[in-house]
Scaffold this motif. Structure first.
Motif, PDB file in Angstrom:
ATOM      1  N   MET A 199      22.739 -82.526 -36.413  1.00 45.98           N
ATOM      2  CA  MET A 199      23.832 -82.358 -34.990  1.00 45.98           C
ATOM      3  C   MET A 199      23.111 -82.974 -33.933  1.00 45.98           C
ATOM      4  O   MET A 199      23.474 -82.858 -32.652  1.00 45.98           O
ATOM      5  CB  MET A 199      24.187 -80.962 -34.748  1.00 45.98           C
ATOM      6  CG  MET A 199      25.039 -80.440 -36.154  1.00 45.98           C
ATOM      7  SD  MET A 199      26.548 -81.657 -35.945  1.00 45.98           S
ATOM      8  CE  MET A 199      27.640 -80.934 -34.701  1.00 45.98           C
ATOM      9  N   TRP A 200      21.765 -83.621 -34.125  1.00 45.84           N
ATOM     10  CA  TRP A 200      21.233 -84.435 -32.911  1.00 45.84           C
ATOM     11  C   TRP A 200      20.282 -85.676 -33.195  1.00 45.84           C
ATOM     12  O   TRP A 200      19.350 -85.844 -33.764  1.00 45.84           O
ATOM     13  CB  TRP A 200      20.084 -83.522 -32.345  1.00 45.84           C
ATOM     14  CG  TRP A 200      19.741 -83.998 -30.946  1.00 45.84           C
ATOM     15  CD1 TRP A 200      19.575 -85.176 -30.394  1.00 45.84           C
ATOM     16  CD2 TRP A 200      18.627 -83.148 -29.946  1.00 45.84           C
ATOM     17  NE1 TRP A 200      18.954 -85.147 -29.269  1.00 45.84           N
ATOM     18  CE2 TRP A 200      18.352 -83.843 -28.841  1.00 45.84           C
ATOM     19  CE3 TRP A 200      18.385 -81.858 -29.992  1.00 45.84           C
ATOM     20  CZ2 TRP A 200      17.646 -83.641 -27.775  1.00 45.84           C
ATOM     21  CZ3 TRP A 200      17.508 -81.345 -28.651  1.00 45.84           C
ATOM     22  CH2 TRP A 200      17.274 -82.147 -27.794  1.00 45.84           C
ATOM     23  N   GLY A 201      21.052 -86.756 -33.316  1.00 42.71           N
ATOM     24  CA  GLY A 201      20.727 -87.867 -34.011  1.00 42.71           C
ATOM     25  C   GLY A 201      19.965 -88.678 -33.288  1.00 42.71           C
ATOM     26  O   GLY A 201      19.737 -88.754 -32.191  1.00 42.71           O
ATOM     27  N   SER A 202      18.834 -89.389 -34.250  1.00 41.66           N
ATOM     28  CA  SER A 202      17.990 -90.369 -33.587  1.00 41.66           C
ATOM     29  C   SER A 202      17.661 -91.640 -34.649  1.00 41.66           C
ATOM     30  O   SER A 202      18.035 -91.527 -35.765  1.00 41.66           O
ATOM     31  CB  SER A 202      16.615 -89.727 -33.304  1.00 41.66           C
ATOM     32  OG  SER A 202      15.962 -89.403 -34.546  1.00 41.66           O
TER      33      SER A 202
ATOM     34  N   SER B 108      25.291 -89.141 -33.550  1.00 41.85           N
ATOM     35  CA  SER B 108      24.553 -90.193 -32.858  1.00 41.85           C
ATOM     36  C   SER B 108      23.478 -89.241 -32.005  1.00 41.85           C
ATOM     37  O   SER B 108      23.565 -87.975 -32.011  1.00 41.85           O
ATOM     38  CB  SER B 108      25.307 -90.442 -31.633  1.00 41.85           C
ATOM     39  OG  SER B 108      26.134 -89.561 -30.624  1.00 41.85           O
ATOM     40  N   PRO B 109      22.429 -89.677 -30.862  1.00 40.33           N
ATOM     41  CA  PRO B 109      21.906 -88.904 -29.996  1.00 40.33           C
ATOM     42  C   PRO B 109      23.264 -88.322 -29.038  1.00 40.33           C
ATOM     43  O   PRO B 109      24.375 -88.668 -29.089  1.00 40.33           O
ATOM     44  CB  PRO B 109      21.217 -89.947 -29.148  1.00 40.33           C
ATOM     45  CG  PRO B 109      21.062 -91.337 -30.071  1.00 40.33           C
ATOM     46  CD  PRO B 109      22.192 -91.166 -30.973  1.00 40.33           C
TER      47      PRO B 109
ATOM     48  N   TRP C 239      19.539 -82.587 -21.795  1.00 39.90           N
ATOM     49  CA  TRP C 239      18.180 -82.596 -22.683  1.00 39.90           C
ATOM     50  C   TRP C 239      17.695 -84.102 -22.139  1.00 39.90           C
ATOM     51  O   TRP C 239      18.445 -85.191 -22.165  1.00 39.90           O
ATOM     52  CB  TRP C 239      18.604 -82.492 -24.038  1.00 39.90           C
ATOM     53  CG  TRP C 239      18.929 -81.261 -24.500  1.00 39.90           C
ATOM     54  CD1 TRP C 239      20.123 -80.690 -24.712  1.00 39.90           C
ATOM     55  CD2 TRP C 239      17.878 -80.348 -24.970  1.00 39.90           C
ATOM     56  NE1 TRP C 239      20.006 -79.374 -25.157  1.00 39.90           N
ATOM     57  CE2 TRP C 239      18.688 -79.135 -25.134  1.00 39.90           C
ATOM     58  CE3 TRP C 239      16.428 -80.304 -24.727  1.00 39.90           C
ATOM     59  CZ2 TRP C 239      17.887 -77.927 -25.380  1.00 39.90           C
ATOM     60  CZ3 TRP C 239      15.845 -78.978 -24.788  1.00 39.90           C
ATOM     61  CH2 TRP C 239      16.591 -78.004 -25.175  1.00 39.90           C
ATOM     62  N   PRO C 240      16.444 -84.521 -22.082  1.00 39.14           N
ATOM     63  CA  PRO C 240      15.991 -85.702 -21.904  1.00 39.14           C
ATOM     64  C   PRO C 240      16.145 -86.565 -23.152  1.00 39.14           C
ATOM     65  O   PRO C 240      16.291 -85.995 -24.249  1.00 39.14           O
ATOM     66  CB  PRO C 240      14.339 -85.460 -21.837  1.00 39.14           C
ATOM     67  CG  PRO C 240      14.365 -84.037 -21.321  1.00 39.14           C
ATOM     68  CD  PRO C 240      15.592 -83.279 -22.020  1.00 39.14           C
ATOM     69  N   ASN C 241      16.153 -87.842 -22.945  1.00 40.31           N
ATOM     70  CA  ASN C 241      16.510 -88.688 -24.094  1.00 40.31           C
ATOM     71  C   ASN C 241      18.206 -88.858 -24.521  1.00 40.31           C
ATOM     72  O   ASN C 241      18.252 -89.317 -25.655  1.00 40.31           O
ATOM     73  CB  ASN C 241      15.598 -88.905 -25.222  1.00 40.31           C
ATOM     74  CG  ASN C 241      14.089 -88.783 -24.808  1.00 40.31           C
ATOM     75  OD1 ASN C 241      13.850 -89.793 -23.895  1.00 40.31           O
ATOM     76  ND2 ASN C 241      13.448 -88.092 -25.176  1.00 40.31           N
ATOM     77  N   SER C 242      18.817 -88.054 -23.827  1.00 40.92           N
ATOM     78  CA  SER C 242      20.360 -88.204 -24.227  1.00 40.92           C
ATOM     79  C   SER C 242      20.778 -89.173 -23.641  1.00 40.92           C
ATOM     80  O   SER C 242      20.341 -89.857 -22.512  1.00 40.92           O
ATOM     81  CB  SER C 242      21.050 -86.705 -23.809  1.00 40.92           C
ATOM     82  OG  SER C 242      20.669 -85.636 -24.375  1.00 40.92           O
ATOM     83  N   ALA C 243      21.933 -89.781 -24.283  1.00 40.54           N
ATOM     84  CA  ALA C 243      22.774 -90.787 -23.548  1.00 40.54           C
ATOM     85  C   ALA C 243      23.549 -90.302 -22.398  1.00 40.54           C
ATOM     86  O   ALA C 243      24.470 -89.317 -22.627  1.00 40.54           O
ATOM     87  CB  ALA C 243      23.501 -91.453 -24.695  1.00 40.54           C
ATOM     88  N   LEU C 244      23.828 -90.899 -21.310  1.00 42.99           N
ATOM     89  CA  LEU C 244      24.415 -90.646 -20.133  1.00 42.99           C
ATOM     90  C   LEU C 244      25.564 -91.293 -20.162  1.00 42.99           C
ATOM     91  O   LEU C 244      25.890 -92.437 -20.223  1.00 42.99           O
ATOM     92  CB  LEU C 244      23.706 -90.898 -18.876  1.00 42.99           C
ATOM     93  CG  LEU C 244      24.459 -90.732 -17.632  1.00 42.99           C
ATOM     94  CD1 LEU C 244      24.739 -88.948 -17.445  1.00 42.99           C
ATOM     95  CD2 LEU C 244      23.563 -91.098 -16.405  1.00 42.99           C
TER      96      LEU C 244
ATOM     97  N   THR D  97      29.739 -88.875 -33.494  1.00 37.17           N
ATOM     98  CA  THR D  97      29.270 -88.954 -31.893  1.00 37.17           C
ATOM     99  C   THR D  97      29.137 -87.686 -31.608  1.00 37.17           C
ATOM    100  O   THR D  97      29.856 -86.527 -31.873  1.00 37.17           O
ATOM    101  CB  THR D  97      30.191 -89.620 -31.087  1.00 37.17           C
ATOM    102  OG1 THR D  97      31.737 -89.127 -31.233  1.00 37.17           O
ATOM    103  CG2 THR D  97      30.216 -91.257 -31.371  1.00 37.17           C
ATOM    104  N   LYS D  98      28.099 -87.127 -30.981  1.00 40.10           N
ATOM    105  CA  LYS D  98      27.814 -86.104 -30.353  1.00 40.10           C
ATOM    106  C   LYS D  98      28.210 -85.691 -28.917  1.00 40.10           C
ATOM    107  O   LYS D  98      27.227 -86.127 -28.076  1.00 40.10           O
ATOM    108  CB  LYS D  98      26.277 -85.591 -30.745  1.00 40.10           C
ATOM    109  CG  LYS D  98      25.818 -84.267 -30.253  1.00 40.10           C
ATOM    110  CD  LYS D  98      26.164 -83.084 -30.759  1.00 40.10           C
ATOM    111  CE  LYS D  98      25.644 -81.683 -30.457  1.00 40.10           C
ATOM    112  NZ  LYS D  98      24.115 -81.409 -30.769  1.00 40.10           N
ATOM    113  N   ALA D  99      29.102 -85.181 -28.597  1.00 38.78           N
ATOM    114  CA  ALA D  99      29.531 -84.626 -27.308  1.00 38.78           C
ATOM    115  C   ALA D  99      28.635 -83.526 -26.734  1.00 38.78           C
ATOM    116  O   ALA D  99      28.468 -82.742 -27.645  1.00 38.78           O
ATOM    117  CB  ALA D  99      30.982 -84.404 -27.149  1.00 38.78           C
TER     118      ALA D  99
END
Length: 176
Positions: free
Chosen positions: A2-5, A29-30, A43-48, A70-72
């Motif tokens: 649930m927290w992709g990279s 996704s991230p 969270w750092p490195n999350s997509a804005l 996709t992770k909302a």
């Protein structure tokens, strides 16, 4: 997952090719989050995704890379969540994650959510007009508000709807 990279995509590829033993990997996704008070994500490195166009672009990018969902996240605004849901549906992938702050599960489902993480936000809209907005998640004040105001009949109706619509919950057993 649930927290992709990119690591998860590479792991899935190696497993699928038989080069590494492992289970079938399904990864989001991230994290895609809205801007907080300081203009950044939780969270750092999350997509804005500060607007609907950014949300649509992120979904196209992440789907092209091979993410299956996709992770909302918590700070997405309603119009951005709707755009994320529409773009996810068009890309043929699911939208999953946190119910954004201030939204009810019903509103998030209408926007396209198909799975919620750790029941985040489930009390919103089920507490006799009270809201948890402005209260720190997990704080004594927030827990007290839920304990004193949560309407279980509303939770039961929601549970029936989630079951009827096949909306999942991910309890998240491991984070790190």
């Amino acid at each position: 997952n649930m927290w992709g990279s990119p690591f998860h995509l590479a792991l899935r590829r190696r497993i699928d090719e038989g080069r590494f033993p492992g289970p079938r990997v399904v990864t989001t996704s991230p994290i895609i989050d809205g801007p907080g008070p300081d203009g950044t994500t939780i969270w750092p490195n999350s997509a804005l995704a500060a607007n609907p166009d950014a949300a649509r672009n992120l979904v196209r990018e992440f789907a092209a890379r091979g993410y299956q969902e996709t992770k909302a996240y918590s700070w997405l605004k309603p119009d951005v969540l709707r755009a994320l849901g529409e773009a996810s549906k068009q890309a043929g992938i699911r939208m999953v994650g946190h119910c954004p702050d201030g939204l009810t599960y019903e509103q998030a489902i209408d926007a396209g959510m198909t799975c919620f993480e750790h029941l985040t936000g489930i009390a919103e809209g089920r507490m006799d007009g009270r809201s948890l907005l402005g209260l720190r998640p997990g704080s004594i004040e927030a827990m007290k508000a839920v304990i004193e105001n949560l309407k279980m009949d509303s939770v039961r109706r929601l549970a029936a709807m989630l079951s009827e619509r096949n909306i999942w919950n991910c309890p998240t057993l491991v984070v790190w």
